[in-house]
Scaffold this motif. Sequence first.
Motif: not given
Length: 113
Positions: A76-79, A39-42
């Motif tokens: 968290y999200q489908m992708v 996430g925030t770690g890119n």
Amino acid sequence: SSFPSVDRIRTACERLWEAIEVLPSEEPLSVAMVALGAGTGNLGVVDPTRIAAETLKAHFAIFPKPRIERVCFYGYQMVEYLAMAGELVKHYPEVLFGLPPEARAHVVAQGKK
């Protein structure tokens, strides 16, 4: 840098698996694993998932009777879920059979590209 490197994520995963083995219980354990640094770690989800799968496989080679009974990778999200599933299938092909049919079809199609 304020963002984690792939090497830092590898070290974190290795230490996580080792730490689980010395927890003060004799019971087998289940682990919910996120894509560290995604996430925030890119880093996105593919590299951290690949690293976690590689280090887990190496951990199982060192600990033939590990305390880790099950690892649930969480997108968290489908992708994210599909990207993580696609990477996990490369390391643990049996994962494919636990996926919902739609996800299985997507992962198989992506693997043929």
